[in-house]
Design a protein around this motif. Structure first.
Motif, short mmCIF file in Angstrom:
data_model
loop_
_atom_site.label_atom_id
_atom_site.label_comp_id
_atom_site.label_asym_id
_atom_site.label_seq_id
_atom_site.Cartn_x
_atom_site.Cartn_y
_atom_site.Cartn_z
N GLY A 19 -14.88 -104.67 75.63
CA GLY A 19 -15.95 -103.43 75.54
C GLY A 19 -15.10 -102.47 75.43
N HIS A 20 -13.91 -102.49 74.98
CA HIS A 20 -13.05 -101.16 74.58
C HIS A 20 -12.73 -101.25 73.18
N THR A 21 -12.60 -100.06 72.66
CA THR A 21 -11.88 -99.85 71.27
C THR A 21 -10.45 -99.57 71.36
N VAL A 22 -9.52 -100.57 70.86
CA VAL A 22 -8.08 -100.30 71.04
C VAL A 22 -7.65 -100.02 69.77
N LEU A 23 -7.07 -98.67 69.81
CA LEU A 23 -6.16 -98.15 68.59
C LEU A 23 -4.68 -98.54 68.84
N GLU A 24 -4.35 -99.29 67.92
CA GLU A 24 -2.91 -99.79 67.90
C GLU A 24 -2.24 -99.09 67.04
N PHE A 25 -1.23 -98.27 67.40
CA PHE A 25 -0.60 -97.46 66.42
C PHE A 25 0.75 -98.47 66.15
N ARG A 26 1.24 -98.17 64.84
CA ARG A 26 2.40 -99.04 64.31
C ARG A 26 3.27 -98.22 63.42
N GLY A 27 4.45 -98.72 63.55
CA GLY A 27 5.28 -98.10 62.78
C GLY A 27 5.99 -96.72 63.14
N GLU A 28 6.43 -96.00 62.33
CA GLU A 28 6.48 -94.63 62.58
C GLU A 28 5.59 -93.59 62.74
N ILE A 29 5.47 -93.06 63.79
CA ILE A 29 4.42 -92.02 64.03
C ILE A 29 5.02 -90.72 63.97
N ASP A 30 4.85 -89.97 62.70
CA ASP A 30 5.44 -88.68 62.55
C ASP A 30 4.28 -87.89 62.07
N ILE A 31 4.80 -86.70 61.42
CA ILE A 31 3.71 -85.65 60.88
C ILE A 31 2.99 -86.48 59.62
N ALA A 32 3.73 -87.10 58.78
CA ALA A 32 2.93 -87.67 57.99
C ALA A 32 1.91 -88.68 58.30
N SER A 33 2.22 -89.60 58.94
CA SER A 33 1.41 -90.81 59.43
C SER A 33 0.33 -90.15 60.43
N ALA A 34 0.85 -89.26 61.27
CA ALA A 34 -0.57 -88.41 62.16
C ALA A 34 -1.45 -88.14 61.38
N ALA A 35 -1.17 -87.26 60.20
CA ALA A 35 -2.24 -86.87 59.31
C ALA A 35 -3.12 -88.18 58.60
N GLU A 36 -2.79 -89.04 58.49
CA GLU A 36 -3.24 -90.43 58.18
C GLU A 36 -4.28 -91.00 59.03
N ILE A 37 -3.66 -90.89 60.47
CA ILE A 37 -4.33 -91.65 61.76
C ILE A 37 -5.55 -90.68 62.11
N ALA A 38 -5.44 -89.30 62.14
CA ALA A 38 -6.12 -88.21 62.76
C ALA A 38 -7.73 -88.56 62.22
N PRO A 39 -8.10 -88.79 61.24
CA PRO A 39 -9.44 -88.85 60.85
C PRO A 39 -10.10 -90.12 61.84
N GLY A 49 -19.17 -91.25 75.43
CA GLY A 49 -18.89 -92.59 76.50
C GLY A 49 -17.95 -93.33 75.99
N ALA A 50 -17.29 -93.13 75.08
CA ALA A 50 -16.19 -94.24 74.37
C ALA A 50 -15.14 -94.56 75.54
N ARG A 51 -14.92 -95.97 75.38
CA ARG A 51 -14.04 -96.48 76.31
C ARG A 51 -12.75 -96.91 75.13
N VAL A 52 -11.72 -96.10 75.41
CA VAL A 52 -10.56 -96.38 74.21
C VAL A 52 -9.19 -96.65 74.78
N VAL A 53 -8.61 -97.64 74.47
CA VAL A 53 -7.13 -98.09 74.62
C VAL A 53 -6.15 -97.42 73.49
N LEU A 54 -5.43 -96.69 74.07
CA LEU A 54 -4.26 -96.30 72.86
C LEU A 54 -3.33 -97.28 73.18
N ASP A 55 -2.98 -98.05 72.17
CA ASP A 55 -1.79 -99.04 72.39
C ASP A 55 -0.56 -98.68 71.47
#
Length: 128
Positions: A19-39, A49-55
């Motif tokens: 019942g949760h949305t799991v957002l799995e971050f991968r690799g190198e999270i820097d300014i370039a990848s953050a711009a890709e991930i943000a949207p 009412g989102a139920r989110v896990v940041l992994d």
């Protein structure tokens, strides 16, 4: 119950678990990848009412751009009346979370199951 996952970028995988949305971050999270991930992060965390896990288990590097993503996600989920959890065991990232105070706002859990309250060994949570 696990559902199919999608990888909108090479730095983020989105899946649903218990019942949760799991957002799995991968690799190198820097300014370039953050711009890709943000949207994609905004789409998943902006739902009422989102139920989110940041992994963060799949990260290799995490800088202040990643911290901004976590804070942004937390704010959006809470503003929408949802719940947000963080999974993190990466030592340097845990240190950054503690130093910046983000660990107090978004306490890290060592596993996805523990973050969701599925199983809790006698030990304490990571980051406390």
């Amino acid at each position: 119950m696990r559902q199919e996952s999608a990888s909108p970028t090479r730095h983020l995988r989105v899946r649903h678990h218990r019942g949760h949305t799991v957002l799995e971050f991968r690799g190198e999270i820097d300014i370039a990848s953050a711009a890709e991930i943000a949207p994609y992060l905004d789409r998943e965390t902006g739902r009422p009412g989102a139920r989110v896990v940041l992994d963060l288990d799949g990260i290799e590097f995490f800088d202040c751009s990643g911290l901004r993503l976590l804070y942004r996600a937390r704010s959006q989920v809470l503003d929408g009346g949802g719940q947000v959890r963080l999974v993190c065991t990466h030592a340097m990232t845990l240190r950054m979370l503690r130093i910046t105070g983000l660990a107090r706002l978004l306490p890290p859990w060592p596993t996805l199951d523990e973050a969701l309250g599925v199983s809790r060994p006698a030990g304490r949570r990571t980051g406390r």
